[in-house]
Design a protein around this motif. Sequence first.
Motif, PDB file in Angstrom:
ATOM      1  N   ASP A  36      21.980 -13.015 -13.370  1.00 23.79           N
ATOM      2  CA  ASP A  36      21.906 -11.558 -13.224  1.00 23.79           C
ATOM      3  C   ASP A  36      22.804 -10.810 -14.206  1.00 23.79           C
ATOM      4  N   ALA A  37      23.530 -11.523 -15.047  1.00 20.87           N
ATOM      5  CA  ALA A  37      24.447 -10.860 -15.982  1.00 20.87           C
ATOM      6  C   ALA A  37      23.676 -10.012 -16.997  1.00 20.87           C
ATOM      7  N   TRP A  38      24.264  -8.870 -17.351  1.00 18.25           N
ATOM      8  CA  TRP A  38      23.675  -8.009 -18.376  1.00 18.25           C
ATOM      9  C   TRP A  38      24.321  -8.386 -19.709  1.00 18.25           C
ATOM     10  N   ILE A  39      23.515  -8.913 -20.623  1.00 18.95           N
ATOM     11  CA  ILE A  39      24.036  -9.463 -21.876  1.00 18.95           C
ATOM     12  C   ILE A  39      23.543  -8.629 -23.053  1.00 18.95           C
ATOM     13  N   VAL A  40      24.492  -8.147 -23.849  1.00 17.23           N
ATOM     14  CA  VAL A  40      24.181  -7.427 -25.082  1.00 17.23           C
ATOM     15  C   VAL A  40      24.800  -8.219 -26.232  1.00 17.23           C
ATOM     16  N   THR A  41      24.007  -8.554 -27.225  1.00 14.70           N
ATOM     17  CA  THR A  41      24.527  -9.377 -28.317  1.00 14.70           C
ATOM     18  C   THR A  41      24.176  -8.795 -29.676  1.00 14.70           C
ATOM     19  N   ARG A  42      24.987  -9.145 -30.622  1.00 17.49           N
ATOM     20  CA  ARG A  42      24.749  -8.761 -32.016  1.00 17.49           C
ATOM     21  C   ARG A  42      23.896  -9.838 -32.685  1.00 17.49           C
ATOM     22  N   ALA A  43      23.017  -9.408 -33.561  1.00 15.95           N
ATOM     23  CA  ALA A  43      22.228 -10.335 -34.373  1.00 15.95           C
ATOM     24  C   ALA A  43      22.483 -10.016 -35.841  1.00 15.95           C
ATOM     25  N   SER A  44      23.116 -10.951 -36.532  1.00 12.30           N
ATOM     26  CA  SER A  44      23.420 -10.708 -37.948  1.00 12.30           C
ATOM     27  C   SER A  44      22.175 -10.784 -38.813  1.00 12.30           C
ATOM     28  N   LYS A  45      21.220 -11.635 -38.400  1.00 10.95           N
ATOM     29  CA  LYS A  45      19.979 -11.800 -39.165  1.00 10.95           C
ATOM     30  C   LYS A  45      18.788 -11.419 -38.292  1.00 10.95           C
ATOM     31  N   LEU A  46      17.839 -10.716 -38.888  1.00 14.38           N
ATOM     32  CA  LEU A  46      16.663 -10.266 -38.148  1.00 14.38           C
ATOM     33  C   LEU A  46      15.852 -11.438 -37.610  1.00 14.38           C
ATOM     34  N   ASP A  47      15.866 -12.570 -38.322  1.00 12.26           N
ATOM     35  CA  ASP A  47      15.084 -13.730 -37.901  1.00 12.26           C
ATOM     36  C   ASP A  47      15.551 -14.292 -36.561  1.00 12.26           C
ATOM     37  N   ASN A  48      16.806 -14.004 -36.183  1.00 17.98           N
ATOM     38  CA  ASN A  48      17.363 -14.586 -34.965  1.00 17.98           C
ATOM     39  C   ASN A  48      17.191 -13.704 -33.731  1.00 17.98           C
ATOM     40  N   ILE A  49      16.611 -12.539 -33.897  1.00 19.83           N
ATOM     41  CA  ILE A  49      16.445 -11.632 -32.757  1.00 19.83           C
ATOM     42  C   ILE A  49      15.574 -12.258 -31.680  1.00 19.83           C
ATOM     43  N   LYS A  50      14.444 -12.850 -32.078  1.00 20.42           N
ATOM     44  CA  LYS A  50      13.544 -13.475 -31.102  1.00 20.42           C
ATOM     45  C   LYS A  50      14.226 -14.640 -30.391  1.00 20.42           C
ATOM     46  N   ARG A  51      15.017 -15.415 -31.122  1.00 24.03           N
ATOM     47  CA  ARG A  51      15.694 -16.554 -30.506  1.00 24.03           C
ATOM     48  C   ARG A  51      16.698 -16.089 -29.456  1.00 24.03           C
ATOM     49  N   LEU A  52      17.451 -15.055 -29.783  1.00 26.80           N
ATOM     50  CA  LEU A  52      18.435 -14.522 -28.836  1.00 26.80           C
ATOM     51  C   LEU A  52      17.752 -13.929 -27.611  1.00 26.80           C
ATOM     52  N   LYS A  53      16.598 -13.316 -27.839  1.00 26.67           N
ATOM     53  CA  LYS A  53      15.843 -12.740 -26.724  1.00 26.67           C
ATOM     54  C   LYS A  53      15.352 -13.853 -25.792  1.00 26.67           C
ATOM     55  N   LYS A  54      14.831 -14.927 -26.364  1.00 27.61           N
ATOM     56  CA  LYS A  54      14.357 -16.047 -25.558  1.00 27.61           C
ATOM     57  C   LYS A  54      15.506 -16.733 -24.827  1.00 27.61           C
ATOM     58  N   ALA A  55      16.693 -16.711 -25.423  1.00 21.60           N
ATOM     59  CA  ALA A  55      17.848 -17.353 -24.792  1.00 21.60           C
ATOM     60  C   ALA A  55      18.315 -16.602 -23.555  1.00 21.60           C
ATOM     61  N   GLY A  56      17.935 -15.315 -23.451  1.00 23.08           N
ATOM     62  CA  GLY A  56      18.296 -14.562 -22.251  1.00 23.08           C
ATOM     63  C   GLY A  56      19.043 -13.277 -22.490  1.00 23.08           C
ATOM     64  N   ALA A  57      19.195 -12.851 -23.753  1.00 23.73           N
ATOM     65  CA  ALA A  57      19.883 -11.583 -24.031  1.00 23.73           C
ATOM     66  C   ALA A  57      19.026 -10.414 -23.571  1.00 23.73           C
ATOM     67  N   ASP A  58      19.667  -9.444 -22.891  1.00 25.92           N
ATOM     68  CA  ASP A  58      18.935  -8.260 -22.422  1.00 25.92           C
ATOM     69  C   ASP A  58      18.734  -7.251 -23.547  1.00 25.92           C
ATOM     70  N   LYS A  59      19.756  -7.071 -24.369  1.00 24.64           N
ATOM     71  CA  LYS A  59      19.674  -6.154 -25.497  1.00 24.64           C
ATOM     72  C   LYS A  59      20.237  -6.829 -26.737  1.00 24.64           C
ATOM     73  N   ILE A  60      19.565  -6.621 -27.861  1.00 23.17           N
ATOM     74  CA  ILE A  60      20.009  -7.211 -29.124  1.00 23.17           C
ATOM     75  C   ILE A  60      20.156  -6.094 -30.144  1.00 23.17           C
ATOM     76  N   VAL A  61      21.328  -6.022 -30.747  1.00 25.03           N
ATOM     77  CA  VAL A  61      21.622  -4.973 -31.718  1.00 25.03           C
ATOM     78  C   VAL A  61      21.822  -5.610 -33.082  1.00 25.03           C
ATOM     79  N   SER A  62      21.076  -5.124 -34.059  1.00 24.25           N
ATOM     80  CA  SER A  62      21.205  -5.642 -35.415  1.00 24.25           C
ATOM     81  C   SER A  62      21.788  -4.565 -36.323  1.00 24.25           C
ATOM     82  N   PRO A  63      22.923  -4.832 -36.959  1.00 26.63           N
ATOM     83  CA  PRO A  63      23.485  -3.860 -37.908  1.00 26.63           C
ATOM     84  C   PRO A  63      22.506  -3.502 -39.023  1.00 26.63           C
ATOM     85  N   GLU A  64      21.639  -4.461 -39.389  1.00 25.10           N
ATOM     86  CA  GLU A  64      20.653  -4.180 -40.438  1.00 25.10           C
ATOM     87  C   GLU A  64      19.675  -3.096 -39.991  1.00 25.10           C
ATOM     88  N   ILE A  65      19.189  -3.211 -38.741  1.00 27.19           N
ATOM     89  CA  ILE A  65      18.228  -2.224 -38.243  1.00 27.19           C
ATOM     90  C   ILE A  65      18.891  -0.871 -38.070  1.00 27.19           C
TER      91      ILE A  65
END
Length: 376
Positions: free
Chosen positions: A208-237
């Motif tokens: 039930d934890a709310w997880i927000v993570t940084r993604a340094s590379k756009l290619d890793n956003i989907k992987r982080l999402k599948k791992a269970g991150a609720d929100k993913i923030v990319s400095p590039e975007i």
Amino acid sequence: MRKITFKILSKMPAKFIDNGLILIAALFVYGIFGAHYVMDLDWLDSIYYATITMTTVGYGDYIPCTGIQKIFATTLSIGGVALLAYVFNIILTNFREKMSKYSQGARKMKAIEVMNDYYIICGLGRVGKVVLEELLERNQNVIVIEKDHDKCESIEETDNLVVINDDAIEDDLIAKLAGEKCRSVIICTGDDVSNLYIVLTVRETNPDAWIVTRASKLDNIKRLKKAGADKIVSPEIIGGEDLYYESTRPHILRVTVKHSADEIYDEFKIFAKHHCTLENIEYHIPGIETPLTREIKAMKLHDGKRYQNYLNSHDDQKNALENLYKTVNNVHSHRISGPDQKTFDKLLKDLEKQEEIIGVNLTNEEIATITSKEIR
């Protein structure tokens, strides 16, 4: 002199203990061979003589007589005292440091136990520091986990801030902290692999934890999402969006209007007619300066038509939208991007025929003043 020597020894890292032991062994071998060849002792007596001389016991049963024997005994005793003092001081210092860390760790965990509704920040780089400042400005309880000792030392702990000098991926610390009292886990390290591991660890132990993570590379956003991150923030975007909005600022229009939910599609037809993009809608709750914002990013007529069809087929969503319009007294703002100012002038003329325009490019403060007057 003794205090200076102790300070120098206490600052030496624990890794030198092994080197010290090797030097003691080498000195002991030197003492054995020296006693055998210089003092003319047999091997058993040489071991005995090397031991009592290095430890400065010196029973006096073997007395050096010649000059070379005296030099040998002097170097052996001085070397033994120095090396033994060095090793024992390093051991004591290392023990003291571990006890200090244990004591600090116990104090930190006790402080965390009395905390309620805290945030966890993993990584204290440039992004992590900005997040920390934002949270502290709002008087939130924060736990920072950072493996860099210098970064941890640069931050002063308070009643609502605990800094832990540890690596969030090396043990189960993050899993223990991300429990019921944790409001959010914010992962700010610059390494996507570390971020992914932390996300998996937290999600496994606390679904039930709310997880927000940084993604340094756009290619890793989907992987982080599948791992269970609720929100993913990319400095590039974020950086790209900021550049876009700054580049289009001369061609961004904020128009504050008043109309009912039934007129949404008619209004959107005007935006599409002038080839303008509806970036977002801001709903102004009476008396509250900060609006409720919805991101739209639509410019084609079929976008508006599709939304109208959706509302017509979902009564619950349509009722919710109508209730929202009633809450804000039908007052809201559109942030619109367009090709040039001439297009905006034509757009505003058509909008005036359709609905009431309260103002153009008004500030939130000005709009809050207007809405406050309406409810008095």
